[in-house]
Enzyme design. Structure first.
Site, mmCIF file in Angstrom:
data_model
loop_
_atom_site.group_PDB
_atom_site.id
_atom_site.type_symbol
_atom_site.label_atom_id
_atom_site.label_comp_id
_atom_site.label_asym_id
_atom_site.label_seq_id
_atom_site.Cartn_x
_atom_site.Cartn_y
_atom_site.Cartn_z
ATOM 1 C CG ASP A 1 -1.819 1.203 1.284
ATOM 2 O OD1 ASP A 1 -2.910 1.096 0.707
ATOM 3 O OD2 ASP A 1 -1.447 2.244 1.868
ATOM 4 C CE LYS B 1 -3.891 4.592 0.532
ATOM 5 N NZ LYS B 1 -2.474 4.482 0.904
ATOM 6 C CB ILE C 1 -2.103 -2.133 4.865
ATOM 7 C CG1 ILE C 1 -3.098 -1.028 5.306
ATOM 8 C CG2 ILE C 1 -2.613 -2.883 3.642
ATOM 9 C CD1 ILE C 1 -3.299 0.081 4.278
ATOM 10 C CE LYS D 1 6.956 2.728 8.622
ATOM 11 N NZ LYS D 1 7.803 3.045 9.793
ATOM 12 N NE ARG E 1 8.661 -3.353 15.955
ATOM 13 C CZ ARG E 1 8.666 -2.112 16.420
ATOM 14 N NH1 ARG E 1 8.680 -1.089 15.586
ATOM 15 N NH2 ARG E 1 8.654 -1.898 17.708
ATOM 16 C CB SER F 1 6.828 -10.852 13.939
ATOM 17 O OG SER F 1 6.637 -9.481 14.098
HETATM 18 N N1 LIG Z 1 -5.649 6.198 3.728
HETATM 19 C C1 LIG Z 1 -5.123 6.899 4.711
HETATM 20 O O1 LIG Z 1 -5.495 8.057 4.970
HETATM 21 C C2 LIG Z 1 -4.057 6.272 5.565
HETATM 22 C C3 LIG Z 1 -3.672 6.889 6.778
HETATM 23 C C4 LIG Z 1 -2.711 6.257 7.565
HETATM 24 C C5 LIG Z 1 -2.135 5.071 7.115
HETATM 25 N N2 LIG Z 1 -2.494 4.512 5.918
HETATM 26 C C6 LIG Z 1 -1.861 3.257 5.410
HETATM 27 O O2 LIG Z 1 -1.929 2.273 6.445
HETATM 28 C C7 LIG Z 1 -0.612 1.840 6.763
HETATM 29 C C8 LIG Z 1 -0.538 1.433 8.229
HETATM 30 O O3 LIG Z 1 -0.859 2.512 9.080
HETATM 31 P P1 LIG Z 1 0.242 3.371 9.870
HETATM 32 O O4 LIG Z 1 1.548 3.367 9.170
HETATM 33 O O5 LIG Z 1 -0.388 4.702 10.122
HETATM 34 O O6 LIG Z 1 0.338 2.670 11.271
HETATM 35 P P2 LIG Z 1 0.600 1.203 11.884
HETATM 36 O O7 LIG Z 1 0.827 0.218 10.786
HETATM 37 O O8 LIG Z 1 -0.490 0.987 12.846
HETATM 38 O O9 LIG Z 1 1.895 1.430 12.761
HETATM 39 C C9 LIG Z 1 3.181 1.594 12.213
HETATM 40 C C10 LIG Z 1 4.103 1.726 13.422
HETATM 41 O O10 LIG Z 1 4.093 0.488 14.170
HETATM 42 C C11 LIG Z 1 5.413 -0.025 14.260
HETATM 43 N N3 LIG Z 1 5.301 -1.488 14.167
HETATM 44 C C12 LIG Z 1 5.227 -2.262 13.060
HETATM 45 N N4 LIG Z 1 5.107 -3.556 13.383
HETATM 46 C C13 LIG Z 1 5.101 -3.627 14.732
HETATM 47 C C14 LIG Z 1 4.998 -4.694 15.655
HETATM 48 N N5 LIG Z 1 4.890 -5.961 15.236
HETATM 49 N N6 LIG Z 1 5.031 -4.399 16.981
HETATM 50 C C15 LIG Z 1 5.127 -3.124 17.401
HETATM 51 N N7 LIG Z 1 5.222 -2.059 16.567
HETATM 52 C C16 LIG Z 1 5.208 -2.311 15.239
HETATM 53 C C17 LIG Z 1 6.173 0.584 13.104
HETATM 54 O O11 LIG Z 1 7.536 0.692 13.423
HETATM 55 P P3 LIG Z 1 8.780 0.296 12.455
HETATM 56 O O12 LIG Z 1 8.447 0.695 11.055
HETATM 57 O O13 LIG Z 1 9.887 1.068 13.054
HETATM 58 O O14 LIG Z 1 8.964 -1.192 12.599
HETATM 59 C C18 LIG Z 1 5.540 1.963 13.013
HETATM 60 O O15 LIG Z 1 6.092 2.830 13.984
HETATM 61 C C19 LIG Z 1 0.244 3.047 6.380
HETATM 62 O O16 LIG Z 1 1.607 2.733 6.299
HETATM 63 C C20 LIG Z 1 -0.385 3.428 5.074
HETATM 64 O O17 LIG Z 1 0.034 2.545 4.032
HETATM 65 C C21 LIG Z 1 -3.457 5.098 5.156
#
Ligand SMILES: NC(=O)c1ccc[n+]([C@@H]2O[C@H](COP(=O)([O-])OP(=O)(O)OC[C@H]3O[C@@H](n4cnc5c(N)ncnc54)[C@H](OP(=O)(O)O)[C@@H]3O)[C@@H](O)[C@H]2O)c1
Length: 261
Positions: free
Chosen positions: A47, A77, A226, A228, A234, A237
């Site tokens: 994504d 997007k 999805i 990140k 990570r 896992s």
């Molecule tokens: N459409 C939208 O408006 C929108 C908005 C927000 C996000 N998104 C999409 O959704 C994806 C995911 O959301 P997000 O990036 O906001 O947040 P998320 O996936 O909830 O959190 C990412 C954070 O969690 C950490 N992490 C990853 N795996 C982990 C684990 N197993 N244990 C503990 N911490 C972990 C990552 O650290 P490290 O990277 O340092 O490992 C990073 O700091 C985004 O990357 C994007 O593609 C879309």
């Protein structure tokens, strides 16, 4: 080790793997390395977004992974401020990602907070031309989705919205299902207390992490997720969430963490 099999969900126009790699805030070479590592580990869904500024790096990770393009589901997007410039924006995404077509193209946010059927009509036209296999929206309300359906006769294939146990809302799930719109959640970890006692107890039962429980909970509900990460361990896992199941009772206990009234 054989990579786990990731379930797919039928979208109008494509099959989307229920677990993918998020790339918001994955910057520069980190984004390329994360995509490369994820695909080698067995992910088949990435994504990204024009607004993340990393489509070139994502494209390089895709190419260097050696995984055939046809095996990977790629989402990008349209930034809301590019409404009216849909074609040039999608063509730039294809160029940066170095692909002929994406699998899913989303309106990232409702432009000016409005449903904007004119943009949706362009999405339909560009999908019909083959620049993307499926089209959807992100951060849309059900009322805004209805506006698009009313204006064009075509529902988004998917809506990508913030989602986590705290956001669980059975009515919202049902409203999407009634319209044939797949729900995709974002920020599963950022929106969750990974030390929550309910999640910890369930994780201990299965010998997994609370992060894996949160991802598996999405999968049990058929909600695309999805997570990140740019950390190889990570990324690995998180993929393991494909390898165990939660009971109906465990899913219901996690649903109970909802703060939606
Ligand atoms: N459409 C939208 O408006 C929108 C908005 C927000 C996000 N998104 C999409 O959704 C994806 C995911 O959301 P997000 O990036 O906001 O947040 P998320 O996936 O909830 O959190 C990412 C954070 O969690 C950490 N992490 C990853 N795996 C982990 C684990 N197993 N244990 C503990 N911490 C972990 C990552 O650290 P490290 O990277 O340092 O490992 C990073 O700091 C985004 O990357 C994007 O593609 C879309």
């Amino acid at each position: 080790m054989t990579p786990p099999t990731i379930l797919t969900i039928a979208l109008r126009g494509a099959e989307i793997p229920v677990l993918g790699l998020g790339t918001w805030q994955s910057e520069g070479d980190d984004a390329e390395r994360a995509v490369h590592h994820a695909l080698q580990a067995g992910y088949r869904h990435i994504d990204t977004a024009t607004a993340y500024g990393n489509e070139s790096q994502v494209g390089r990770g895709l190419a260097s992974s050696g995984v055939a393009r046809g095996e990977v589901f790629v989402t990008t997007k349209l930034p809301p401020d590019r409404a009216g410039r849909e074609r040039e924006t999608l063509e730039a995404s294809l160029r940066d990602l170095a692909v002929d077509q994406v699998d899913l193209w989303l309106v990232h946010w409702p432009p000016n907070k409005q449903a904007t059927p004119q943009t949706w009509k362009q999405f339909v036209a560009l999908r019909d031309e083959g620049l993307t296999r499926a089209i959807g929206v992100s951060n849309y309300s059900v009322a805004q989705i209805d506006e698009l359906i009313e204006a064009t006769g075509e529902a988004p294939a998917l809506n990508q919205i913030p989602w986590s146990p705290a956001d669980y809302d059975a009515d919202l799930v049902a409203a999407h299902a009634e319209r044939g719109v797949v729900l995709e959640g974002y920020s599963p970890f950022k929106r969750t207390n990974l030390d929550d006692p309910t999640l910890t107890a369930i994780a201990q039962e299965h010998g997994v992490s609370t992060a894996q429980v949160v991802l598996r909970w999405h999968i049990e509900h058929g909600i695309v997720v999805i997570p990140k990460s740019t950390t190889p361990e990570r990324i690995d896992s998180n993929l393991e969430a494909a390898n165990f199941t939660l009971s109906e009772d465990e899913v219901a206990r996690i649903d109970g963490l909802s703060t939606v009234l």
